[in-house]
Design a protein around this motif. Structure first.
Motif, PDB file in Angstrom:
ATOM      1  N   MET A   1       1.006  -1.314   0.004  1.00 36.96           N
ATOM      2  CA  MET A   1       0.135   0.008  -0.025  1.00 36.96           C
ATOM      3  C   MET A   1       0.816   1.329  -0.050  1.00 36.96           C
ATOM      4  O   MET A   1       0.379   2.344  -0.471  1.00 36.96           O
ATOM      5  N   TYR A   2       2.018   1.064   0.519  1.00 37.84           N
ATOM      6  CA  TYR A   2       2.887   2.426   0.222  1.00 37.84           C
ATOM      7  C   TYR A   2       3.713   2.742  -0.994  1.00 37.84           C
ATOM      8  O   TYR A   2       4.573   3.523  -0.967  1.00 37.84           O
ATOM      9  N   ALA A   3       3.550   1.720  -2.016  1.00 32.75           N
ATOM     10  CA  ALA A   3       4.554   1.627  -3.044  1.00 32.75           C
ATOM     11  C   ALA A   3       4.018   2.771  -4.005  1.00 32.75           C
ATOM     12  O   ALA A   3       2.895   2.947  -4.206  1.00 32.75           O
ATOM     13  N   HIS A   4       5.165   3.576  -4.741  1.00 39.68           N
ATOM     14  CA  HIS A   4       4.754   4.481  -5.702  1.00 39.68           C
ATOM     15  C   HIS A   4       4.030   3.725  -6.958  1.00 39.68           C
ATOM     16  O   HIS A   4       3.067   4.088  -7.447  1.00 39.68           O
ATOM     17  N   ILE A   5       4.558   2.717  -7.494  1.00 39.79           N
ATOM     18  CA  ILE A   5       3.969   2.261  -8.665  1.00 39.79           C
ATOM     19  C   ILE A   5       3.411   0.783  -8.197  1.00 39.79           C
ATOM     20  O   ILE A   5       3.960  -0.359  -7.888  1.00 39.79           O
ATOM     21  N   GLN A   6       2.033   0.746  -8.169  1.00 39.46           N
ATOM     22  CA  GLN A   6       1.358  -0.449  -7.646  1.00 39.46           C
ATOM     23  C   GLN A   6       0.716  -1.328  -8.703  1.00 39.46           C
ATOM     24  O   GLN A   6      -0.462  -1.305  -8.947  1.00 39.46           O
ATOM     25  N   ALA A   7       1.853  -1.419  -9.872  1.00 37.30           N
ATOM     26  CA  ALA A   7       1.254  -2.289 -11.092  1.00 37.30           C
ATOM     27  C   ALA A   7       2.101  -3.135 -11.371  1.00 37.30           C
ATOM     28  O   ALA A   7       3.538  -2.924 -11.443  1.00 37.30           O
ATOM     29  N   PRO A   8       1.519  -4.440 -11.444  1.00 30.86           N
ATOM     30  CA  PRO A   8       2.556  -5.464 -11.759  1.00 30.86           C
ATOM     31  C   PRO A   8       3.145  -5.293 -13.485  1.00 30.86           C
ATOM     32  O   PRO A   8       2.314  -4.643 -14.194  1.00 30.86           O
ATOM     33  N   CYS A   9       4.066  -5.681 -13.797  1.00 25.49           N
ATOM     34  CA  CYS A   9       4.527  -5.817 -15.093  1.00 25.49           C
ATOM     35  C   CYS A   9       4.619  -7.229 -15.497  1.00 25.49           C
ATOM     36  O   CYS A   9       4.839  -8.149 -14.653  1.00 25.49           O
ATOM     37  N   THR A  10       4.772  -7.606 -17.110  1.00 23.68           N
ATOM     38  CA  THR A  10       4.901  -8.920 -17.361  1.00 23.68           C
ATOM     39  C   THR A  10       6.247  -9.023 -18.216  1.00 23.68           C
ATOM     40  O   THR A  10       6.555  -8.045 -19.033  1.00 23.68           O
ATOM     41  N   ILE A  11       6.778 -10.201 -18.180  1.00 15.74           N
ATOM     42  CA  ILE A  11       7.975 -10.324 -18.992  1.00 15.74           C
ATOM     43  C   ILE A  11       7.725 -10.367 -20.581  1.00 15.74           C
ATOM     44  O   ILE A  11       8.675  -9.946 -21.230  1.00 15.74           O
ATOM     45  N   GLU A  12       6.578 -10.557 -20.891  1.00 16.69           N
ATOM     46  CA  GLU A  12       6.067 -10.516 -22.546  1.00 16.69           C
ATOM     47  C   GLU A  12       6.237  -9.230 -22.608  1.00 16.69           C
ATOM     48  O   GLU A  12       6.776  -8.723 -23.649  1.00 16.69           O
ATOM     49  N   ALA A  13       5.603  -8.094 -21.711  1.00 19.10           N
ATOM     50  CA  ALA A  13       5.618  -6.812 -22.138  1.00 19.10           C
ATOM     51  C   ALA A  13       7.023  -5.867 -22.127  1.00 19.10           C
ATOM     52  O   ALA A  13       7.345  -5.085 -23.047  1.00 19.10           O
ATOM     53  N   ILE A  14       7.873  -6.197 -21.083  1.00 18.31           N
ATOM     54  CA  ILE A  14       8.861  -5.618 -20.978  1.00 18.31           C
ATOM     55  C   ILE A  14      10.115  -6.283 -21.642  1.00 18.31           C
ATOM     56  O   ILE A  14      11.266  -5.511 -21.824  1.00 18.31           O
ATOM     57  N   ALA A  15      10.214  -7.635 -22.044  1.00 15.75           N
ATOM     58  CA  ALA A  15      11.233  -8.246 -22.619  1.00 15.75           C
ATOM     59  C   ALA A  15      11.084  -9.072 -23.902  1.00 15.75           C
ATOM     60  O   ALA A  15      11.749  -9.164 -24.587  1.00 15.75           O
ATOM     61  N   ASP A  16      10.115  -9.828 -23.884  1.00 17.85           N
ATOM     62  CA  ASP A  16       9.800 -10.804 -24.933  1.00 17.85           C
ATOM     63  C   ASP A  16       9.179 -10.500 -26.016  1.00 17.85           C
ATOM     64  O   ASP A  16       9.151 -11.015 -26.971  1.00 17.85           O
ATOM     65  N   GLY A  17       8.159  -9.534 -25.719  1.00 15.51           N
ATOM     66  CA  GLY A  17       7.222  -9.154 -26.815  1.00 15.51           C
ATOM     67  C   GLY A  17       7.644  -8.173 -27.941  1.00 15.51           C
ATOM     68  O   GLY A  17       8.812  -7.747 -27.800  1.00 15.51           O
ATOM     69  N   PRO A  18       6.914  -8.406 -28.867  1.00 16.31           N
ATOM     70  CA  PRO A  18       7.417  -7.539 -30.225  1.00 16.31           C
ATOM     71  C   PRO A  18       7.520  -6.087 -29.887  1.00 16.31           C
ATOM     72  O   PRO A  18       8.251  -5.292 -30.527  1.00 16.31           O
ATOM     73  N   GLU A  19       6.739  -5.375 -28.999  1.00 17.26           N
ATOM     74  CA  GLU A  19       6.892  -4.032 -28.503  1.00 17.26           C
ATOM     75  C   GLU A  19       7.796  -3.538 -27.272  1.00 17.26           C
ATOM     76  O   GLU A  19       7.970  -2.601 -27.158  1.00 17.26           O
ATOM     77  N   ALA A  20       8.462  -4.840 -26.729  1.00 15.81           N
ATOM     78  CA  ALA A  20       9.141  -4.381 -25.666  1.00 15.81           C
ATOM     79  C   ALA A  20      10.216  -3.482 -25.813  1.00 15.81           C
ATOM     80  O   ALA A  20      10.377  -2.600 -24.794  1.00 15.81           O
ATOM     81  N   ALA A  21      10.708  -3.513 -26.830  1.00 16.99           N
ATOM     82  CA  ALA A  21      12.103  -2.455 -27.078  1.00 16.99           C
ATOM     83  C   ALA A  21      11.471  -1.226 -26.777  1.00 16.99           C
ATOM     84  O   ALA A  21      12.493  -0.141 -26.409  1.00 16.99           O
ATOM     85  N   VAL A  22      10.363  -0.667 -27.360  1.00 19.20           N
ATOM     86  CA  VAL A  22       9.868   0.828 -27.036  1.00 19.20           C
ATOM     87  C   VAL A  22       9.018   0.789 -25.687  1.00 19.20           C
ATOM     88  O   VAL A  22       9.379   1.955 -25.118  1.00 19.20           O
ATOM     89  N   VAL A  23       8.310  -0.151 -25.270  1.00 20.34           N
ATOM     90  CA  VAL A  23       7.585   0.157 -24.115  1.00 20.34           C
ATOM     91  C   VAL A  23       8.588   0.121 -22.773  1.00 20.34           C
ATOM     92  O   VAL A  23       8.481   0.977 -22.086  1.00 20.34           O
TER      93      VAL A  23
END
Lengths: 399, 228
Positions: free
Chosen positions: A183-205
């Protein structure tokens, strides 16, 4: 026999953007929270000492004298109050000074508050202001910043040990998973490995910040404050508090060269190793005794490097443990259960105190569902000043 | 004079615009954001989405929302020539809106970027989509851009290294009130496209369907306590 020091109250603001508020007000919020937690708010003038951790209110907020300001906001005069500054490790240094005040017998009850408002300036200005902790002529004037050091350190580590960008992304996924439940965290949002590393848009996202460091390998710029109430556990006053103390079993700091280029091996974080060794010795513990840890991941690579320096993993092997999930909440050694600096945020002066708050929450069993470590006994935190030139290690114990 | 004759006189001449091909972007959260052109009949939902932000002064949401509201209404009522509106849609809910104007075959006029969902670079992705439409789809050579907030200035002027043409005023001027005009040229776009612009085409049928019917956000992080 040294005096035992315990933590009987914790307070925390939600990290994020508090730039519309005054720093002393944000600190007062966390302090009030800690005093209420301890059941000591009405008796706050009985506190012997207030120690404030803050890195750069003069630059970020054009404000000085924050310790005095905090006292007035809290209506606590004439309690003594001083400021401690040790860059991004100001918070843990404030705890250490508070600890010393109690352990020396000078004080029985000490309030420690760490806080920073960084978002009154732009993210780029904040990066520049934090970079003033580097050597002014050899580093800062050459255009170096902390993310630049983080990037170079990551590149060296990759070349030496085979770390990949995907490994760094796995750390972000783990820490965001934890932070999403804090409850104290700045960014209370999970991220996925597909979105930030494996997926086709990861390099920009997940764009580069300081190659090979990407956005999800770098902490956000945050505002916030955290507070602790320390007490002499041998004093009869310890019975005046609502909650049982969590003991500070070890606290120590160490320094390294100001200029990174003066180190024999730039991948070695000597101050981390020394601070941890001293804290272990003081606590009469070793790395194998630690149930969970909060490590200063301003850049994800630091979580790995610090975890190796403090002895949790062999050198160059920590990312293999991350791949196996050993540092997950239900893993062998959960690391950054709060979300770490990456997800929880990094208001520089608050971070060390915030880490200690997390140790207490976990040891009390008060962490949110889904991120509570099972039956923890000892928690460790490492708060990293400069680029590893002034480091504080803390071990807390549930007796 | 018949009313429809008068209306014809009031309407600007239109250049038929090539449609923007929809794309889908997986945001860091794992959510799929479909970026597509908004349709004129969706104006009511767009205005309803924009309206609450007119009262938010922080980060200059008020001025951006107020101006975008008027521009989208102008588009609906045929009072702005060659305007296009793109929406970012997550599970049907509007996450952000951008709008712009095609001035001529050579020139685009960037109007506004409104990020409703925060922390996932929705605004950055939609701005990049808007530039993609101007240069890659509509074939313009330059886009005039201004910033109305420090965040906008940082994101567009600095990160895209836009050309500062403010010294060429009034020959070079944005339509947004004479503020300093910066320019994205085709050459600059070619240099940043790969790191700024992304998205998968064609959009899988399931994702496209999810973005077919727009839904107004029920909450705004910019307005604590707001519930629709």
């Amino acid at each position: 026999m040294a005096i035992k020091v315990g933590i009987v109250g914790i307070g925390h603001t939600r990290f994020g953007n508090s730039s519309e508020y005054d720093l002393a007000d944000v600190m007062a919020y966390a302090a009030t929270d800690a005093l209420q937690d301890a059941g000591f708010l009405e008796r706050r003038r009985e506190i012997d000492q207030v120690v404030v951790g803050n890195m750069a209110s003069g630059m970020f907020c054009h404000q000085s004298g924050v310790a005095s300001s905090l006292i007035s906001r809290m209506d606590m005069e004439p309690v003594p109050a001083e400021l401690v500054e040790n860059g991004p490790a100001s918070g843990a240094s404030a705890i250490k000074i508070g600890y010393m005040a109690v352990a020396s017998g000078m004080a029985d009850i000490v309030l420690v508050v760490g806080g920073e408002i960084m978002r009154k300036v732009s993210g780029w200005e904040a990066t520049d202001l934090v970079a003033t902790i580097l050597h002014s002529e050899a580093e800062y004037d050459m255009g170096l910043t902390l993310p630049a050091f983080g990037g170079m350190f990551t590149r060296l580590y990759m070349e030496k040990y085979g770390l990949t960008e995907r490994d760094l992304a796995l750390l972000a996924v783990k820490n965001h998973r934890n932070g999403a439940k804090n409850m104290y965290a700045h960014i209370q949002a999970p991220c996925t490995i597909e979105a930030i590393a494996d997926g086709p848009e990861a390099a920009v996202v997940n764009t580069y910040v300081a190659e090979p460091l990407r956005m999800y390998s770098t902490c956000p710029v945050s505002d916030g404050a955290a507070a602790l109430l320390l007490v002499n556990m041998d004093s009869p006053k310890v019975r005046d508090f609502k909650k049982k103390p969590i003991r500070i079993a070890g606290i120590a700091s160490a320094t390294d060269t100001h200029c990174v280029h003066n180190r024999k091996d730039p991948l070695r974080l000597e101050a981390v190793r020394l601070a941890a060794e001293k804290a272990y010795k003081m606590a009469d513990l070793g790395p194998k005794d630690i149930s969970f840890a909060e490590l200063h991941d301003a850049f994800s690579i630091l979580e790995l490097a610090i975890s190796e320096e403090v002895g949790f993993f062999e050198r160059g092997k920590s990312f293999l443990a991350v791949r196996k999930g050993e540092t997950d909440i239900d893993g062998r050694l959960p690391i950054n259960t709060s979300g770490g600096l990456k997800s929880k945020g990094h208001p520089v002066g608050a971070t060390g105190v915030s880490q200690a708050v997390e140790l207490v929450r976990q040891l009390r069993g008060e962490a949110e569902e889904g991120r509570q470590v099972r039956n923890p006994k000892y928690g460790m935190s490492v708060n990293f000043g400069g680029f590893g030139n002034n480091v504080v290690a803390l071990i807390c114990a549930k007796d | 004079m018949a009313i429809d004759e008068m209306e014809k006189k009031l309407r600007p001449p239109e250049i038929p615009l090539k449609p923007y091909p929809p794309k889908v972007i997986t945001l860091a959260s794992g959510e799929k954001m479909v970026v597509r052109e908004a349709r004129r009949e969706e104006t009511g939902i767009l205005l309803g989405t924009i309206y609450p932000l007119i009262g938010v002064p922080s980060d200059f949401y008020d001025i951006v929302a107020a101006r975008m509201y008027a521009e989208v209404l102008g588009w609906y009522r045929y009072r702005v020539a060659n305007e296009f509106v793109l929406v970012g849609v997550i599970d049907g809910v509007i996450a952000g809106i951008v709008n712009s104007r095609h001035v001529s075959s050579k020139l685009g006029m960037s109007l506004h970027t409104l990020a409703i969902k925060r922390g996932l670079r929705v605004g950055a992705q939609l701005f990049a989509a808007k530039m993609e439409n101007h240069i890659d789809v509509l074939g313009e050579e330059e886009v005039y851009i201004v910033a109305e907030s420090p965040n906008g200035f940082k994101r567009w002027m600095i990160e895209y290294q836009l050309e500062d043409r403010s010294s060429q005023y009034p020959e070079v001027r944005s339509e947004l009130g004479g503020v300093p005009t910066y320019v994205l040229t085709r050459k600059l776009w070619d240099a940043v496209r790969e790191v700024k612009c992304t998205g998968t085409r064609p959009v899988p049928e399931k994702d496209l369907k999810s973005a077919e019917k727009l839904i107004m956000p029920s909450e705004y992080v910019q307005i604590p306590g707001f519930k629709r």
